[in-house]
Every structure is written in C-alpha cells, then in structure tokens.
Motif scaffolding. Structure first.
Motif, PDB file in Angstrom:
ATOM      1  N   TYR A  33       0.826  -1.204   0.000  1.00  0.00           N
ATOM      2  CA  TYR A  33       0.000   0.000   0.000  1.00  0.00           C
ATOM      3  C   TYR A  33       0.865   1.262   0.000  1.00  0.00           C
ATOM      4  CZ  TYR A  33      -2.548   3.934   1.846  1.00  0.00           C
ATOM      5  OH  TYR A  33      -3.044   5.191   2.054  1.00  0.00           O
ATOM      6  N   SER A 143      -8.327  -7.827   1.602  1.00  0.00           N
ATOM      7  CA  SER A 143      -8.080  -6.562   2.301  1.00  0.00           C
ATOM      8  C   SER A 143      -8.005  -5.457   1.259  1.00  0.00           C
ATOM      9  CB  SER A 143      -6.776  -6.626   3.102  1.00  0.00           C
ATOM     10  OG  SER A 143      -5.689  -6.868   2.225  1.00  0.00           O
ATOM     11  N   SER A 144      -7.893  -4.231   1.726  1.00  0.00           N
ATOM     12  CA  SER A 144      -7.801  -3.099   0.812  1.00  0.00           C
ATOM     13  C   SER A 144      -6.907  -2.030   1.417  1.00  0.00           C
ATOM     14  CB  SER A 144      -9.184  -2.518   0.513  1.00  0.00           C
ATOM     15  OG  SER A 144      -9.793  -2.041   1.702  1.00  0.00           O
ATOM     16  N   SER A 145      -6.358  -1.194   0.567  1.00  0.00           N
ATOM     17  CA  SER A 145      -5.534  -0.088   1.020  1.00  0.00           C
ATOM     18  C   SER A 145      -6.425   1.021   1.562  1.00  0.00           C
ATOM     19  CB  SER A 145      -4.693   0.450  -0.129  1.00  0.00           C
ATOM     20  OG  SER A 145      -5.541   1.032  -1.112  1.00  0.00           O
ATOM     21  N   TRP A 175      -8.370   3.322  -4.604  1.00  0.00           N
ATOM     22  CA  TRP A 175      -7.843   2.346  -3.651  1.00  0.00           C
ATOM     23  C   TRP A 175      -7.598   1.012  -4.326  1.00  0.00           C
ATOM     24  CZ3 TRP A 175     -12.326   0.720   0.159  1.00  0.00           C
ATOM     25  CH2 TRP A 175     -13.551   0.785  -0.504  1.00  0.00           C
ATOM     26  N   HIS A 177      -7.350  -3.252  -3.960  1.00  0.00           N
ATOM     27  CA  HIS A 177      -7.863  -4.400  -3.216  1.00  0.00           C
ATOM     28  C   HIS A 177      -6.894  -5.570  -3.400  1.00  0.00           C
ATOM     29  CE1 HIS A 177     -11.962  -2.837  -2.200  1.00  0.00           C
ATOM     30  NE2 HIS A 177     -11.574  -1.957  -3.112  1.00  0.00           N
ATOM     31  N   PRO A 183      -2.228  -7.458  -5.217  1.00  0.00           N
ATOM     32  CA  PRO A 183      -3.265  -6.570  -5.762  1.00  0.00           C
ATOM     33  C   PRO A 183      -3.990  -7.215  -6.937  1.00  0.00           C
ATOM     34  CG  PRO A 183      -1.089  -5.828  -6.436  1.00  0.00           C
ATOM     35  CD  PRO A 183      -0.866  -6.934  -5.457  1.00  0.00           C
ATOM     36  N   TYR A 186      -7.906  -2.532  -8.936  1.00  0.00           N
ATOM     37  CA  TYR A 186      -7.678  -1.104  -8.706  1.00  0.00           C
ATOM     38  C   TYR A 186      -8.991  -0.395  -8.988  1.00  0.00           C
ATOM     39  CZ  TYR A 186      -5.831   3.625  -9.059  1.00  0.00           C
ATOM     40  OH  TYR A 186      -5.600   4.979  -8.879  1.00  0.00           O
ATOM     41  N   SER A 268     -13.169   0.127 -12.586  1.00  0.00           N
ATOM     42  CA  SER A 268     -12.367  -0.886 -11.910  1.00  0.00           C
ATOM     43  C   SER A 268     -11.475  -1.583 -12.926  1.00  0.00           C
ATOM     44  CB  SER A 268     -13.259  -1.925 -11.224  1.00  0.00           C
ATOM     45  OG  SER A 268     -14.137  -1.326 -10.300  1.00  0.00           O
TER      46      SER A 268
END
Length: 289
Positions: A33, A143-145, A175, A177, A183, A186, A268
């Motif tokens: 991140y 999870s995500s940033s 952000w 994911h 990753p 985006y 996305s």
C-alpha cells in the motif's frame, strides 16, 4: 493420552503457522500500500499529462476524427512545458496510439477506437446472477488499502453518469484491493459533492463504500448498470497491479443509483489471472449465442 498430546501439539503448530501467514500477509499488504501510495502521489508530471491527454483525445475518440493537437496546443491546454508534453506524447507513441509524420503532424491511429465503442451488441437475454470467483484460491484473505480521496473536474463520461456539468468538481476515491497480499483490483469511485459533503472525513478506515454512504448521508443503493470491457494494462495500471505492461485485464464501469439519483460512478481494473467473472443467463425469447 499420548495421542491427545500429539494432537494438541499439532494444533498449536497449525495455529502458529496460520498466525505467521496472516502476519506476513498483513505486513506485505502494508508495504504494498505505501509503495502504491508513493507511486500515485509522486509520479512525474508528464505521466499525469499522459493520462489526461489519453482520456481527452484517445478514450473518447470514436475513430472518425484522427487529428491530434500540436505540441503548442497541448502546452496551452495543460499549462505544461514542451519537455513535459513531449514525454507524454512519446508514451502514447510507444503504446501505438498516435503516430507522427514529418510534414503531416501527429494523428491518432486510424483503426483505434475507444473501449466504449467496442463490443456493442443487442441485448438477447436476462442475467440472473453474476459471480466473481478467485482463480488460485477459493477463499483468499481479502483486504484493501486506505483510500486516496481528492476532488477532480468531471469528464464527459463521469458527468453524464453523475448528472452534473462537465468540469464540475466531484469526489474521486482511489484504492487497491488485495487477495493474499497480491493486488487484484484497482478501483476508482466518483461521487457528487452535494450528495456526501464531508466525505473525506469518513474514509480513513473505509472497507465498503455503499454502507458508508447509507450510514452518514442516507443514500440507499437501489440498482446499478455495469459494463465489462476487455482491455490491457498500460503504464500506470501495470505498476499498480504489479503485472507487465500490455497484460490482458478487465475494465468494469459501473453507474449506481439511489433514491436521490446517481449514487456513484466507478471504474475498476481487474486482474483476469486472479479473478474470473461468470454470469447466469436466462432466455427471454431472443436469439442465444
């Protein structure tokens, strides 16, 4: 008793390995991140200009008008130096989007059409379900940033989706994911300023956007239209998604609505090697392919 002791010992080892794996994933996610955040916030100016030129003159081009502005015109429009414009134009040449000929100026490649112009077809069935499936692991750790939030002028597509004027300020949320620390998505969301006036104050620990919009501003998701377009990674997306430039990816464009009108518009970029999209079609009397 001895067997029970061994089983307990093995369970302890398994618990430790699970903890170690999760710790490693979390640490990797944080490292990724901060690396991505530095890439987004500290990219050279010519990369930002390249993105703007590509959006203004390439992505919105139907293929009928192949004229490309001169260096001077681009310098005036984007308030940039000749060096910056030349760097940006070279990136477009390297991707095969424009060509420069001595005495003729620069043109958009004639057979190039924007993603929005490709793949138009007739609606022949109803889609009852859409599934997003991970390819390598059916149940990865997701999870995500932390999101990066700013205000940008709406382009033509964003303005139409959000029902605002072209150039009007809108929120942009960017952000990444992750699946098991890698990753895979985006995501860029666009939201009207008047629908969520103090949005940046509530996004520091954002996990899901729609519940946040409903909780703080009473914006309830009703429905959405999503367009799926095959694409390839460019200079920016390849570095964000950690894949080689030119790798096949999926572009998703969503327009969602709430009781007040347009809830959000999003773009996305999805790694097709990590996630696949499947849909269940129901015949409504049209011709099936």
């Amino acid at each position: 008793l001895k067997t029970n002791g061994i089983e307990m010992y093995l369970k302890d080892i398994l618990l430790y390995l699970t903890f170690a794996k999760n710790f490693y994933i979390i640490r990797t996610i944080k490292a990724n991140y901060h690396s991505v955040k530095r890439r987004i916030l500290h990219m050279p100016k010519y990369i930002d200009i390249y993105q703007q030129i590509k959006k203004d003159y390439i992505n919105n081009n139907s293929g009928d008008d192949t004229r490309f502005p001169s260096e001077y015109e681009l310098m005036e429009k984007y308030s940039s130096s000749r060096t910056t414009i030349r760097h940006a134009m070279q990136m477009l040449r390297d991707q095969g989007l424009i060509v420069s000929r001595r005495g003729c100026g620069t043109e958009i490649i004639a057979n190039f059409k924007s993603d929005a112009q490709k793949g138009q077809g007739a609606r022949i069935s109803e889609i009852s379900n859409i599934y997003f499936n991970f390819v390598k692991s059916p149940t990865p750790v997701l999870s995500s940033s932390e999101p990066l939030v700013d205000i940008v002028p709406a382009d033509e597509e964003e303005a139409k989706a959000l029902e605002v004027e072209i150039g009007e300020g809108i929120y942009r949320i960017r952000w990444l994911h992750f699946a098991d620390g890698i990753p895979y998505l985006y995501l860029t969301n666009f939201i009207r300023l008047d629908f969520a006036p103090d949005l940046p104050l509530h996004t520091s620990h954002l996990v899901a956007l729609y519940p946040l919009l409903e909780k703080h501003w009473g914006l309830v998701f009703l429905d959405a239209e999503e367009i799926f377009t095959p694409s390839v990674s460019d200079f920016i997306s390849s570095r964000l998604l950690e894949i080689p430039e030119g790798t096949p990816i999926m572009l998703l464009r969503r327009t969602a609505r709430c009781q007040k009108g347009p809830l959000e518009f999003s773009r996305s970029l999805l790694r097709s090697d990590l996630m696949q999209i499947s849909a269940r079609l129901v015949n409504t009397g049209g011709v099936m392919f």
